[in-house]
Design a protein around this motif. Structure first.
Motif, PDB file in Angstrom:
ATOM      1  N   VAL A   1       2.073  11.734   6.383  1.00  0.00           N
ATOM      2  CA  VAL A   1       2.786  12.896   7.402  1.00  0.00           C
ATOM      3  C   VAL A   1       3.713  13.690   6.742  1.00  0.00           C
ATOM      4  N   THR A   2       4.492  12.938   5.413  1.00  0.00           N
ATOM      5  CA  THR A   2       5.596  13.766   4.635  1.00  0.00           C
ATOM      6  C   THR A   2       4.736  14.781   3.638  1.00  0.00           C
ATOM      7  N   PHE A   3       3.497  14.384   3.255  1.00  0.00           N
ATOM      8  CA  PHE A   3       2.486  14.939   2.475  1.00  0.00           C
ATOM      9  C   PHE A   3       2.224  16.389   3.257  1.00  0.00           C
ATOM     10  N   SER A   4       1.540  16.190   4.486  1.00  0.00           N
ATOM     11  CA  SER A   4       1.519  17.381   5.138  1.00  0.00           C
ATOM     12  C   SER A   4       2.419  18.266   5.253  1.00  0.00           C
ATOM     13  N   ARG A   5       3.735  17.955   5.411  1.00  0.00           N
ATOM     14  CA  ARG A   5       4.724  18.730   5.720  1.00  0.00           C
ATOM     15  C   ARG A   5       5.031  19.657   4.499  1.00  0.00           C
ATOM     16  N   GLY A   6       5.079  18.764   3.200  1.00  0.00           N
ATOM     17  CA  GLY A   6       5.194  19.662   1.933  1.00  0.00           C
ATOM     18  C   GLY A   6       4.224  20.424   1.750  1.00  0.00           C
ATOM     19  N   LEU A   7       2.845  20.252   2.186  1.00  0.00           N
ATOM     20  CA  LEU A   7       1.935  21.045   1.891  1.00  0.00           C
ATOM     21  C   LEU A   7       1.889  22.470   2.466  1.00  0.00           C
ATOM     22  N   PHE A   8       2.482  22.358   3.541  1.00  0.00           N
ATOM     23  CA  PHE A   8       2.680  23.654   4.429  1.00  0.00           C
ATOM     24  C   PHE A   8       3.905  24.330   4.055  1.00  0.00           C
ATOM     25  N   GLY A   9       4.531  23.870   3.013  1.00  0.00           N
ATOM     26  CA  GLY A   9       5.657  24.596   2.183  1.00  0.00           C
ATOM     27  C   GLY A   9       7.041  24.264   2.782  1.00  0.00           C
ATOM     28  N   ARG A  10       7.018  23.253   3.901  1.00  0.00           N
ATOM     29  CA  ARG A  10       8.341  22.821   4.384  1.00  0.00           C
ATOM     30  C   ARG A  10       9.215  21.853   3.629  1.00  0.00           C
ATOM     31  N   THR A  11      10.507  22.201   3.572  1.00  0.00           N
ATOM     32  CA  THR A  11      11.218  21.348   2.933  1.00  0.00           C
ATOM     33  C   THR A  11      11.249  19.942   3.820  1.00  0.00           C
ATOM     34  N   PRO A  12      11.710  18.692   3.184  1.00  0.00           N
ATOM     35  CA  PRO A  12      11.725  17.517   3.818  1.00  0.00           C
ATOM     36  C   PRO A  12      12.385  17.515   4.781  1.00  0.00           C
ATOM     37  N   ASP A  13      12.168  16.758   5.954  1.00  0.00           N
ATOM     38  CA  ASP A  13      12.929  16.692   7.133  1.00  0.00           C
ATOM     39  C   ASP A  13      13.022  15.152   7.714  1.00  0.00           C
ATOM     40  N   ALA A  14      13.741  14.310   7.273  1.00  0.00           N
ATOM     41  CA  ALA A  14      13.240  13.126   7.472  1.00  0.00           C
ATOM     42  C   ALA A  14      13.428  12.754   9.209  1.00  0.00           C
ATOM     43  N   ALA A  15      14.689  13.503   9.575  1.00  0.00           N
ATOM     44  CA  ALA A  15      14.959  13.365  11.033  1.00  0.00           C
ATOM     45  C   ALA A  15      13.668  14.015  12.078  1.00  0.00           C
TER      46      ALA A  15
ATOM     47  N   MET B   1       5.577  31.462  -4.202  1.00  0.00           N
ATOM     48  CA  MET B   1       5.158  30.302  -4.871  1.00  0.00           C
ATOM     49  C   MET B   1       5.419  29.069  -3.767  1.00  0.00           C
ATOM     50  N   ASN B   2       4.361  28.432  -3.330  1.00  0.00           N
ATOM     51  CA  ASN B   2       4.627  27.018  -2.312  1.00  0.00           C
ATOM     52  C   ASN B   2       4.946  26.045  -3.242  1.00  0.00           C
ATOM     53  N   THR B   3       6.258  25.906  -3.808  1.00  0.00           N
ATOM     54  CA  THR B   3       6.401  24.724  -4.614  1.00  0.00           C
ATOM     55  C   THR B   3       6.288  23.498  -4.011  1.00  0.00           C
ATOM     56  N   GLN B   4       6.582  23.748  -2.794  1.00  0.00           N
ATOM     57  CA  GLN B   4       6.857  22.344  -1.965  1.00  0.00           C
ATOM     58  C   GLN B   4       5.280  21.842  -1.932  1.00  0.00           C
ATOM     59  N   ALA B   5       4.457  22.645  -1.821  1.00  0.00           N
ATOM     60  CA  ALA B   5       3.146  22.142  -1.783  1.00  0.00           C
ATOM     61  C   ALA B   5       2.619  21.384  -3.141  1.00  0.00           C
ATOM     62  N   VAL B   6       2.864  22.135  -4.402  1.00  0.00           N
ATOM     63  CA  VAL B   6       2.620  21.779  -5.472  1.00  0.00           C
ATOM     64  C   VAL B   6       3.187  20.463  -5.598  1.00  0.00           C
ATOM     65  N   ARG B   7       4.477  20.043  -5.372  1.00  0.00           N
ATOM     66  CA  ARG B   7       5.151  18.894  -5.554  1.00  0.00           C
ATOM     67  C   ARG B   7       4.425  17.863  -4.528  1.00  0.00           C
ATOM     68  N   ALA B   8       4.107  18.316  -3.316  1.00  0.00           N
ATOM     69  CA  ALA B   8       3.539  17.198  -2.230  1.00  0.00           C
ATOM     70  C   ALA B   8       2.163  16.733  -2.907  1.00  0.00           C
ATOM     71  N   ILE B   9       1.278  17.735  -3.384  1.00  0.00           N
ATOM     72  CA  ILE B   9      -0.153  17.367  -4.187  1.00  0.00           C
ATOM     73  C   ILE B   9       0.184  16.507  -5.218  1.00  0.00           C
TER      74      ILE B   9
END
Ligand SMILES: Nc1ncnc2c1ncn2[C@@H]1O[C@H](COP(=O)(O)OP(=O)(O)OP(=O)(O)O)[C@@H](O)[C@H]1O
Ligand SMILES: [Mg+2]
Lengths: 253, 317
Positions: free
Chosen positions: B108-122, A1-9
């Motif tokens: 840009v932060t949204f895109s990173r999240g969408l691809f399943g990556r944890t936030p990385d401000a640096a 589950m890609n929770t990061q993506a759900v959260r982002a959307i």
């Protein structure tokens, strides 16, 4: 589950609300307040008690339900239509997200917004008429079920629509009339027998009926029927959405 | 691919096999594409308008569904293992589609999240700085110029640190300075090991950047070649001679050189293979003198990739 993506959307959609706070929250609240002034306060004083409560109190569940339906549909349909319209949908389609996650993000945000709005409207209504909620847990359950179901429905409309006209055609031509005719402002038991029978084909009757029962413990139709029909509608929406993602309908070429 | 060897070679960054696409309209945009992109290379895909470049990229990235065929990204099947495959890839599409009311930072932060990556401000900060977007991080996208928006799209594509980057006509409508900057960025990415596939109409761009070049025309790959080999193999050298008096008709004594005569007869062009053992130039000059012409001037030129491209596309149609 890609929770990061759900959260982002989800976060993206919620911040869209925050940006358009006036349109998203204030205007439905004002229009609902107007209904209370006109129907509840002005006309209500000339009406007798309906369904065992004052007329003003009687219309509260129907009015809240009306906002829930229109808001759920418009939030969810716009949420997915805009990326399609602007072309930014490419990013969602190219991301490692499953259909389920996409739906969680968009529909979850739309339902949350509608739910927040419903509660705000309830609060607004309380300023105009006194009322009680006899089954608060069921009230919340109906609130959640309705916003979720109609956000799913809105999501489908947003995917189906390829123009702004189509986006508003279902809400304005079907949902709003059915809500008005669905017993928001009257008890369907007051209708002549034939009209009552016809009204029973209107699915929104069951929603309003169930919701009103959670307030006043009085219903025109059995509450179980209301609940069952809502769940059936939700299941249909889920079925359509899974078909959409399976076939790529209007999402992928 | 067999895995019997201990020393298993890296899978291709992108492997396309037997790919076809027929749009709902019945139009066949791709007919049997086979293509293998090596890890770490810059691959330029050249082709005229409507050749199928965007369609090919869109299929690999999951935006368009293929009719038949198979694609893998770093060994992951784009259908069966779509999550793993898509995580490898960043896409900068051809059209400027980049939202409007969000801020640069948020999108840009949204895109990173969408691809399943944890936030990385640096990392995002560094990315925005590299693309000269740092000052604009809190600006809404609508307020940016077209070139800036394109940079935002690149930032979005790189936000999840992909190992394969698709640039669909990255420099269309971009001024010279930004184009140079983008080339610079592409080179830096390659140094970090990112595989890059770019499409372009600017031959100059392919010539400048690419390790290998593919030419696509009418939904078919008509050529894939190392850039240097291609230039060597297909690149002809021409000798252009200004003669006097004007040559109205080529004398038969010059037949062996297959000269081209200009309309007014003042220039004769000899095309030859510069790699050949005997170019025949010395004999030609002697023969021209013997035929009674004086050579007023001469120059040589090498055919550019552009000439190669034009002749390829023309011969295919
Ligand atoms: N959705 C669609 N439905 C039908 N035909 C399409 C669709 N999208 C693209 N095509 C057609 O497929 C062909 C290839 O289009 P594509 O966009 O892949 O070309 P391209 O090589 O990227 O061209 P350009 O250099 O102009 O960007 C074109 O003839 C185009 O008209
Ligand atoms: Mg294109």
């Amino acid at each position: 589950m890609n929770t990061q993506a759900v959260r982002a959307i989800y976060r993206f959609e919620m911040s869209r609300t925050a940006r358009t706070i006036l349109q998203s929250i204030v205007s439905p609240v004002i229009s609902t307040a107007l209904y209370f002034v006109v129907f509840g306060t002005a006309m209500g004083s000339h009406m007798g008690r309906t369904g065992g409560v004052s007329y003003g109190a009687f219309i509260v569940p129907g009015l809240v339900m009306m906002s829930l339906l229109t808001q759920s549909i418009s939030n969810a349909s716009l949420g997915i239509y805009m990326p399609k319209f602007m072309g930014t949908i490419y990013e969602v389609l190219s991301a490692p997200v499953s259909p389920f996650e996409i739906v969680c993000g968009y529909v979850g945000a739309a339902a949350s917004k509608a739910m927040i709005l419903g509660i705000i409207i309830l609060g607004t209504a309380r300023l105009f008429v006194p009322f009680e909620i006899l089954h608060p847990v069921w009230m919340i359950a109906f609130l959640m079920l309705t916003t979720l179901t109609f956000s799913l429905f809105g999501f489908i409309i947003g995917i189906w629509a390829d123009s702004f006209e189509k986006l508003s055609i279902v809400p304005s031509l079907i949902v709003t009339p059915l809500t008005f005719l669905g017993g928001s402002f009257y008890s369907i038991n007051l209708l002549p027998p034939l009209w009552r029978k016809i009204t029973l084909f209107n699915p929104i009757v069951y929603l309003i009926n169930g919701f009103r029962w959670s307030f006043y413990d009085a219903a025109d139709i059995a509450v179980g029927t209301s609940l069952a029909l809502t769940l059936v509608f939700m299941a249909i929406c889920l079925g359509v959405i899974s078909w959409i993602f399976k076939t790529g309908y209007r999402l992928k070429r | 691919m067999t895995e019997t060897d201990i020393d298993v070679p890296l899978p291709p960054a992108i492997l396309v096999e037997g790919l076809t696409k027929t749009y709902a309209s019945g139009f066949s945009a791709l007919s049997g594409i086979d293509l293998s992109i090596r890890p770490g290379e810059i691959f330029a895909l050249l082709g005229p308008n409507g050749a199928g470049k965007t369609t090919l990229i869109s299929i690999i990235c999951g935006i368009v569904t293929a009719s038949t065929g198979r694609v893998t990204a770093n060994g992951f099947d784009i259908a069966a293992q779509y999550r793993a495959a898509r995580r490898q890839i960043g896409l900068v599409p051809q059209e400027l589609t980049v939202g409007a009311f969000e801020t640069v930072w948020n999108t840009v932060t949204f895109s990173r999240g969408l691809f399943g990556r944890t936030p990385d401000a640096a990392y995002i900060e560094q990315l925005l700085r590299d693309l000269s977007l740092w000052d604009k991080r809190d600006s809404k996208i609508v307020t940016l110029s077209g070139g800036m928006k394109r940079r935002v799209m690149i930032a979005k594509a790189l936000s999840h640190q992909p190992s394969i980057l698709f640039l669909d006509e990255p420099t269309a409508g971009v001024d010279v300075e930004l184009r140079r900057e983008m080339w610079e960025m592409v080179r830096r990415l390659r140094e970090r090991g990112v595989t890059i596939l770019l499409t372009t109409h600017y031959i100059e761009e392919a010539e400048e950047m690419a390790d290998r070049i593919g030419v696509i025309n009418r939904g078919q790959i008509v050529l894939v070649e190392e850039k240097t080999a291609l230039m060597r193999k297909l690149g002809k050298t021409q000798l252009v001679l200004d003669v006097a008096p004007p040559c109205t008709e080529l004398p038969s004594a010059l037949d062996t050189w297959a000269l081209e005569r200009s309309e007014d007869g003042t220039t004769l062009t000899y095309t030859y293979d510069a790699q050949g053992a005997d170019t025949g130039i010395a004999d030609l000059i002697r023969a021209i003198g013997a035929a009674g012409f004086a050579i007023r001037g001469l120059q040589t030129r090498q055919s550019s990739l552009e000439d190669i491209f034009v002749s390829l596309v023309r011969s295919a149609s």
